[in-house]
Write a protein that holds these residues in place. Sequence first.
Motif, mmCIF file in Angstrom:
data_model
loop_
_atom_site.group_PDB
_atom_site.id
_atom_site.type_symbol
_atom_site.label_atom_id
_atom_site.label_comp_id
_atom_site.label_asym_id
_atom_site.label_seq_id
_atom_site.Cartn_x
_atom_site.Cartn_y
_atom_site.Cartn_z
ATOM 1 N N UNK A 134 -8.225 -5.243 16.224
ATOM 2 C CA UNK A 134 -7.864 -4.251 15.215
ATOM 3 C C UNK A 134 -8.029 -4.830 13.813
ATOM 4 N N UNK A 135 -8.595 -4.017 12.936
ATOM 5 C CA UNK A 135 -8.731 -4.411 11.536
ATOM 6 C C UNK A 135 -7.450 -4.145 10.765
ATOM 7 N N UNK A 136 -6.806 -3.000 11.018
ATOM 8 C CA UNK A 136 -5.572 -2.676 10.308
ATOM 9 C C UNK A 136 -5.032 -1.322 10.716
ATOM 10 N N UNK A 137 -3.875 -0.966 10.158
ATOM 11 C CA UNK A 137 -3.203 0.306 10.426
ATOM 12 C C UNK A 137 -2.950 1.035 9.114
ATOM 13 N N UNK A 138 -2.862 2.366 9.186
ATOM 14 C CA UNK A 138 -2.705 3.170 7.971
ATOM 15 C C UNK A 138 -2.301 4.588 8.361
ATOM 16 N N UNK A 139 -2.102 5.448 7.343
ATOM 17 C CA UNK A 139 -1.893 6.874 7.570
ATOM 18 C C UNK A 139 -0.598 7.252 8.238
ATOM 19 N N UNK A 156 0.812 -1.207 0.000
ATOM 20 C CA UNK A 156 0.000 0.000 0.000
ATOM 21 C C UNK A 156 0.847 1.259 0.000
ATOM 22 N N UNK A 157 0.376 2.276 0.726
ATOM 23 C CA UNK A 157 1.052 3.573 0.749
ATOM 24 C C UNK A 157 2.440 3.459 1.383
ATOM 25 N N UNK A 158 3.370 4.258 0.855
ATOM 26 C CA UNK A 158 4.748 4.311 1.356
ATOM 27 C C UNK A 158 5.050 5.744 1.784
ATOM 28 N N UNK A 159 5.531 5.916 3.021
ATOM 29 C CA UNK A 159 5.874 7.243 3.544
ATOM 30 C C UNK A 159 7.347 7.268 3.926
ATOM 31 N N UNK A 160 8.125 8.115 3.265
ATOM 32 C CA UNK A 160 9.555 8.256 3.560
ATOM 33 C C UNK A 160 9.769 9.267 4.684
#
Length: 616
Positions: free
Chosen positions: A78-83, A27-31
């Motif tokens: 918990x269903x998941x993590x994000x952001x 999914x999303x990638x945050x540097x």
Amino acid sequence: MLGVVHQVSAQQRAMRPDDLFRIERIGAIAWSPDWRKAAIEMPRPGRWIDAGIPTAELAVVDVASRRMRIVSPSSQGLTGSFGAAWSPNGRRLLFLSIDTNAVVRPWLWDADGGEATLLSGLEIVDGLADPPVALWSDDRHALFMVRDSASPLRGPLYFAITRGRNATVAWALARAGRVPAVSVLESRGPDTTALATIDAPASPSRIVSVDLRTRAVTTIARGPLHRPRLSADGRTLTYLRENPPLAAARVESFFGPEASGDKAYDKPNWGGEVHVVDARSGVSVAPPGAVGRTAPAGPTPTLRVVNAGTDGTRLWLGRPGQPDVELWHGNRWARMILEGQAEAIAYTSTGGASLTGWLLFPPGHVPGERIPIVTVVYPGSVYGPERPTAFSILNPNFEHPQLFAALGYGVLLPSMPADDKPLESDELASLPAGVMPLLDTLIARGIADPRRIAVLGQSAGGYATLGLIIQTDRFRTAIASAGYANLASLYGTFYGQYRYGDAGSPQRAQVLRMLQFERGFLGAGAPPWEAPERYLRNSPIWRIAGVHTPLMLVHGEEDFIPIQQAEEVFTALYRQDKRVRLVRYAGEEHTITARANVLDLWRRLDDWLRETMPPD
């Protein structure tokens, strides 16, 4: 199965519906600002194929050590993590979790080690146009838009996870019979200033600043707030406010001259009042200058995701001057799948335009054999020389072309150019132009069996399916999912997921629906009572007497294209004693995503095609 899969090695097999629930993704990638670390969302396959439901573990890659570790909490609740969001110094990471009750909470992880810790007492807002976010104003302070825990939960994530819980609660109250099972919606008439509405929250949302050392919470702003954004230096916060709140506003105010195209949705989504404040105190300040973030000096590391078909998915770390390193290899199961081969086909539309369509052959197809065809239609689709991503076995599509190919059908994707404002023209009349010539080409080449051609479409493709079968009997059978047939009733019917306030305000959704028709992509230019001919001319329901093709309708009970559209088509064909089947799924929205429902649907698709388009 139709038996066209001839010789398959013992190590390979055709794709099956349950494979959709094995697909692993990045999914999303945050540097981090210093480019030493990256946070990666790694969604876990399982219960749904809905990419909108956060199911990810959060991993952190350390560039120097080339190692990846999971930092998100593991809990059955918990269903998941994000952001994920990095602090300016790159030493700390904020991220969000969502649980099985759809409550969104913030977490803090320190790169110096240890486990992530919950920032207790904060529940993050989930809104129609305001996805939950975490923002850093400096290395010590973070900003969140939070809800009062005493106010009712709502939002797109709440609906997606709880599957229309509000309706279930209302029916439980009705069965008990001890208290009224009622909700009230009102307009703002000329003599009213306040509304009784399920849109009215018990408490307004707040934007808060949290001191991550002391955990002190400072309220920056309160009310119907939207779209918080920080300046590049983190010192200035800009947000939008509804004034008046949407429920108290005149609907006419959303249809001003500035309401055109995509910008038409800005005011009902976010409000039009702009506030600029200090990010720590909430005191009004001057707007920040147009200064961007400082670009990195020199080459930076990269993370590259490669979907290599039947080789699965690989995540590669690239570092300047060094060889790439493979960090992760997922979807290894794809190696055992025997895909159908694909071919681009050039043809000419009935209007003389040069177009390209794509055909997916069944696995093991023998050249020279005529095959039954499932034609997948969608207005506005225009294909080129590149193989469509829809054919990839790693694409989690509940009506996956490879699954039809595994049943022995060729899958045809025609190009269907569309007008920018379809309802101002005769959209229905234009639908066959890109479809029929491609079918003629396949028949002339000895590929398609002219007696066994089906048409299928989802959403606008469902509309196109209905629009084609009212004009031609060329198709042996048809399947329309999440389609619409009566534009006038569509204009006035509530979004399924907003009907009881699960995803948000019914009024807000209806304002957006009106704008879609009058000012947005549908391009009618006016409501039905002002331009009835545009709605009638482009509604398949008024030409339903011309349908002779057996039709299967698939619809989620909570679709934003309301299920009443499918019910109207079913009723019209049922009245004429024509072959029609309506398959409806409780708790599903615009696509069918729950595992049990998807597997059930594929049994029904197989049965329907066998019945209405049987093999020779």
